[in-house]
Enzyme design. Structure first.
Site, PDB file in Angstrom:
ATOM      1  N   ASP A   1       0.861  -1.069  -0.257  1.00 51.95           N
ATOM      2  CA  ASP A   1       0.345  -0.114   0.296  1.00 51.95           C
ATOM      3  C   ASP A   1       0.881   1.554   0.166  1.00 51.95           C
ATOM      4  O   ASP A   1       0.544   2.170   0.988  1.00 51.95           O
ATOM      5  CB  ASP A   1      -0.499  -0.043   1.412  1.00 51.95           C
ATOM      6  CG  ASP A   1      -2.199   0.630   0.695  1.00 51.95           C
ATOM      7  OD1 ASP A   1      -2.225   1.913  -0.009  1.00 51.95           O
ATOM      8  OD2 ASP A   1      -2.937   2.082   2.517  1.00 51.95           O
TER       9      ASP A   1
ATOM     10  N   ARG B   1      -0.002  12.486  11.342  1.00 48.80           N
ATOM     11  CA  ARG B   1      -1.281  12.154  10.397  1.00 48.80           C
ATOM     12  C   ARG B   1      -2.155  10.498  11.255  1.00 48.80           C
ATOM     13  O   ARG B   1      -1.172   9.072  10.983  1.00 48.80           O
ATOM     14  CB  ARG B   1      -1.075  12.173   8.968  1.00 48.80           C
ATOM     15  CG  ARG B   1      -2.363  12.094   8.751  1.00 48.80           C
ATOM     16  CD  ARG B   1      -1.917  11.965   6.968  1.00 48.80           C
ATOM     17  NE  ARG B   1      -3.493  11.462   6.553  1.00 48.80           N
ATOM     18  CZ  ARG B   1      -4.091  10.598   5.650  1.00 48.80           C
ATOM     19  NH1 ARG B   1      -2.694   9.606   6.144  1.00 48.80           N
ATOM     20  NH2 ARG B   1      -4.640  10.546   5.062  1.00 48.80           N
ATOM     21  N   LEU B   2      -3.148  10.602  11.688  1.00 45.35           N
ATOM     22  CA  LEU B   2      -3.997   9.456  12.560  1.00 45.35           C
ATOM     23  C   LEU B   2      -4.046   9.044  11.142  1.00 45.35           C
ATOM     24  O   LEU B   2      -5.803   9.207  11.109  1.00 45.35           O
ATOM     25  CB  LEU B   2      -4.604   9.895  13.426  1.00 45.35           C
ATOM     26  CG  LEU B   2      -4.217  10.104  15.099  1.00 45.35           C
ATOM     27  CD1 LEU B   2      -4.968  10.008  16.202  1.00 45.35           C
ATOM     28  CD2 LEU B   2      -2.494   8.649  14.702  1.00 45.35           C
ATOM     29  N   ASP B   3      -3.405   8.128  11.044  1.00 49.39           N
ATOM     30  CA  ASP B   3      -4.571   7.545   9.610  1.00 49.39           C
ATOM     31  C   ASP B   3      -5.266   6.839   9.334  1.00 49.39           C
ATOM     32  O   ASP B   3      -5.340   5.500  10.679  1.00 49.39           O
ATOM     33  CB  ASP B   3      -3.292   6.246   8.406  1.00 49.39           C
ATOM     34  CG  ASP B   3      -3.793   5.652   7.360  1.00 49.39           C
ATOM     35  OD1 ASP B   3      -4.350   6.342   6.131  1.00 49.39           O
ATOM     36  OD2 ASP B   3      -4.080   4.568   7.128  1.00 49.39           O
TER      37      ASP B   3
ATOM     38  N   GLU C   1      -7.328  11.694  10.098  1.00 47.97           N
ATOM     39  CA  GLU C   1      -8.138  11.534   9.212  1.00 47.97           C
ATOM     40  C   GLU C   1      -8.928  10.907   8.785  1.00 47.97           C
ATOM     41  O   GLU C   1      -9.027   9.507   9.444  1.00 47.97           O
ATOM     42  CB  GLU C   1      -6.669  10.707   8.178  1.00 47.97           C
ATOM     43  CG  GLU C   1      -7.319  10.496   6.948  1.00 47.97           C
ATOM     44  CD  GLU C   1      -7.439   9.040   6.314  1.00 47.97           C
ATOM     45  OE1 GLU C   1      -8.166   8.581   5.453  1.00 47.97           O
ATOM     46  OE2 GLU C   1      -7.586   8.619   7.034  1.00 47.97           O
TER      47      GLU C   1
ATOM     48  N   ILE D   1     -14.768   1.883  -2.769  1.00 46.56           N
ATOM     49  CA  ILE D   1     -15.927   2.211  -4.041  1.00 46.56           C
ATOM     50  C   ILE D   1     -16.595   3.860  -3.783  1.00 46.56           C
ATOM     51  O   ILE D   1     -16.843   4.048  -5.049  1.00 46.56           O
ATOM     52  CB  ILE D   1     -16.485   1.305  -4.434  1.00 46.56           C
ATOM     53  CG1 ILE D   1     -17.735   1.615  -2.405  1.00 46.56           C
ATOM     54  CG2 ILE D   1     -16.770   0.370  -4.420  1.00 46.56           C
ATOM     55  CD1 ILE D   1     -19.247   0.659  -2.831  1.00 46.56           C
TER      56      ILE D   1
ATOM     57  N   GLN E   1     -14.718   6.631  -4.011  1.00 47.74           N
ATOM     58  CA  GLN E   1     -13.339   7.377  -4.596  1.00 47.74           C
ATOM     59  C   GLN E   1     -13.252   7.664  -6.567  1.00 47.74           C
ATOM     60  O   GLN E   1     -13.618   6.319  -6.368  1.00 47.74           O
ATOM     61  CB  GLN E   1     -12.137   7.459  -4.050  1.00 47.74           C
ATOM     62  CG  GLN E   1     -11.966   7.951  -2.596  1.00 47.74           C
ATOM     63  CD  GLN E   1     -10.686   7.417  -1.695  1.00 47.74           C
ATOM     64  OE1 GLN E   1      -9.879   6.708  -2.326  1.00 47.74           O
ATOM     65  NE2 GLN E   1     -10.870   8.306  -0.470  1.00 47.74           N
TER      66      GLN E   1
ATOM     67  N   ARG F   1      -5.315   4.391  -8.067  1.00 45.55           N
ATOM     68  CA  ARG F   1      -4.909   5.342  -7.733  1.00 45.55           C
ATOM     69  C   ARG F   1      -3.306   5.519  -8.837  1.00 45.55           C
ATOM     70  O   ARG F   1      -2.777   6.621  -7.896  1.00 45.55           O
ATOM     71  CB  ARG F   1      -4.752   5.332  -6.202  1.00 45.55           C
ATOM     72  CG  ARG F   1      -6.103   4.926  -5.155  1.00 45.55           C
ATOM     73  CD  ARG F   1      -5.876   4.550  -3.962  1.00 45.55           C
ATOM     74  NE  ARG F   1      -5.172   3.672  -3.656  1.00 45.55           N
ATOM     75  CZ  ARG F   1      -4.779   2.979  -2.374  1.00 45.55           C
ATOM     76  NH1 ARG F   1      -5.101   3.522  -1.610  1.00 45.55           N
ATOM     77  NH2 ARG F   1      -3.623   1.451  -2.300  1.00 45.55           N
TER      78      ARG F   1
END
Length: 481
Positions: free
Chosen positions: A49, A191-193, A234, A336, A338, A392
């Protein structure tokens, strides 16, 4: 370095040049005062990822450089790093230790055991259906231990991303140690993903579970504060959740602005944009593009369902090289809700429309975040998309230093750099100041920003039908050409 009200560049360590050293040089040489902060997307060793399956937060992937390179970047810019509070790689030492030692592992409580989570004779299909999922199946994965036994762990995202149990002390120790290390190496904003997935609770949808999610956020904020860092949760969901988080005095994201702006530029109507800008909190980071797709779920009830459908359809119609299939499972789309496209190509590679979109962002409440492809008005990268079959990647072009040197000569890129340099240096955009929004007619929006004492007043007048604009500060015309 403290967080300042200056534009933040979002980039991977190897996207503006091949490593951190080149990134540092290229920002300084080509972006200048247009950039005040950098969101450095995951640069840790990772197994999937594009960095979001971290193995070890205490290391920099050697392909990118080392901590000295990161710290050097932090000498000039305030920095944001990602912390995947929901999961970690199954190649991490923690997972491997658990796999080897099972119940004797010091990390056995770090992971959320799917089998032990449920009472006897559960989960039922109804239980699984209730979960807010990113997959079309139960979010679990089998783990085979060295002793031959088999159990299941929560696994919300990709195969490599195994969920953590944030209710356990060993996990809080891991969180504390990670945050302390990130802050010690120059991180000003964490940033808290995927934080909304972190709390799981029986008989809920396991997404933004209240009140437990607030307890977790407060604990993390307290840990970060000791190290001098702040946090940015986030979340892609209904805008009211962002507003709720803002009420607790956290920074939030404006993920609705991308679709609202597209709708406004496609339709030539200013009413939805004007209403949204009036509603938005000032303590936020605005986006038009990120490393993911253009979010649709974020704009629900800001645009009507019909307007969302119209905007999506227009994007596929007028966007350059955008196809519906690029946002489907065929291209490994994780969400789905995005749409995969660069923002420039979503506007048909049209310089004038694209500049107006960024002008709206510069005047919107909050601090602008500009994705690296967006800063260079980048087109959809179909070659990378097709070679990887990753949707992406259409918006994840790798720029060489030589390519950047050419791109910044384009008039639209020069204008963007001038716009954000102006935005960074003008006192009118003080976050303690005021914003006023007017609509003299259906197609025109006037956005006025002024500092607290009113000594600096910046005004952008934008016509969404003929695509013209005028910017003034204290009645002096500002040019970005």
């Amino acid at each position: 370095m403290p967080i300042t009200n200056k534009t933040m560049l979002i980039t991977y360590a190897d996207s503006l040049g091949k490593n951190l050293k080149e990134l540092n040089e290229n920002i300084e040489n080509y972006f200048g005062d247009a950039v005040g902060g950098v969101h450095l997307l995951p640069f840790f060793p990772s197994t999937g990822d594009r960095g979001f399956a971290p193995i070890d937060y205490h290391e920099v992937d050697s392909a990118f450089g080392d901590w000295d390179d990161v710290k050097q970047l932090g000498e000039k810019y305030y920095l944001m790093f990602d912390f995947m509070i929901n999961h970690i790689s199954r190649q991490s030492k923690y997972y491997k230790d658990y796999q080897e030692k099972h119940e004797a592992s010091a990390y056995k409580d770090l992971f959320l055991n799917w089998d032990k989570f449920w009472p006897k004779n559960r989960p039922t299909q109804e239980d699984v259906d209730l979960i807010y999922k990113r997959k079309d199946r139960a979010p679990k994965q089998e783990i085979q231990f060295a002793d031959g036994s088999v159990e299941h762990l929560w696994n919300t995202f990709g195969e490599e991303q195994i969920d953590l149990d944030v209710t356990k002390e060993v996990t809080m120790d891991f969180i504390r140690s990670t945050i302390e290390n990130l802050a010690a190496n120059g991180c000003d904003l964490i940033r808290l993903d995927a934080f909304a997935y972190a709390v799981k609770k029986l008989d809920t949808n396991d997404f933004f579970v209240e009140p437990e999610i607030w307890t977790l956020l407060d604990k993390v904020r307290d840990i970060a504060a000791v190290s001098g860092a702040e946090i940015l949760p986030e979340i892609h969901e209904h805008y009211t959740i962002q507003f709720k988080i803002a009420d607790y005095d956290y920074y939030v994201y404006d993920f609705a602005l991308p679709m609202v702006t597209l709708y406004s530029l496609y339709s030539g109507k200013a009413d939805r944009l004007a209403k949204w800008l009036k509603m938005s909190p000032m303590k936020q980071f605005t986006t038009l593009d990120t490393h993911d797709g253009i979010g649709v779920v974020d704009v629900k009830d800001i645009l009507t369902d019909e307007e969302i459908t119209y905007t999506s359809n227009e994007l596929y119609k007028v966007g350059a090289n955008v196809k519906r299939k690029y946002s489907t499972a065929e291209y490994n789309n994780l969400d789905i809700y995005q749409i995969n496209s660069t923002y420039y190509s979503a506007l048909g590679d049209d310089d004038q429309k694209y500049f107006l979109a960024r002008l709206i962002q510069a005047f919107a409440p909050g601090i602008p975040q500009v994705y690296y492809v967006g800063f260079l008005a980048g087109k959809n990268d179909l070659e990378l998309l097709e070679s990887t079959k990753e949707g992406r990647n259409i918006n994840r072009h790798y720029y060489s230093s030589e390519e950047i040197a050419q791109e910044v000569k384009r008039p639209v890129v020069k204008a963007l750099l001038n716009l954000f340099t102006y935005r960074n240096q003008s006192a009118a955009f003080d976050l303690d100041g005021r914003i006023e929004v007017e609509m003299p007619n259906e197609a025109t929006i006037i956005i006025k920003r002024q500092n607290k004492d009113g000594s600096h007043v910046a005004k952008a007048e934008i016509n969404l039908q003929d695509m013209t604009y005028r910017v003034t500060e204290n009645d002096q015309t500002i040019s970005f050409e």
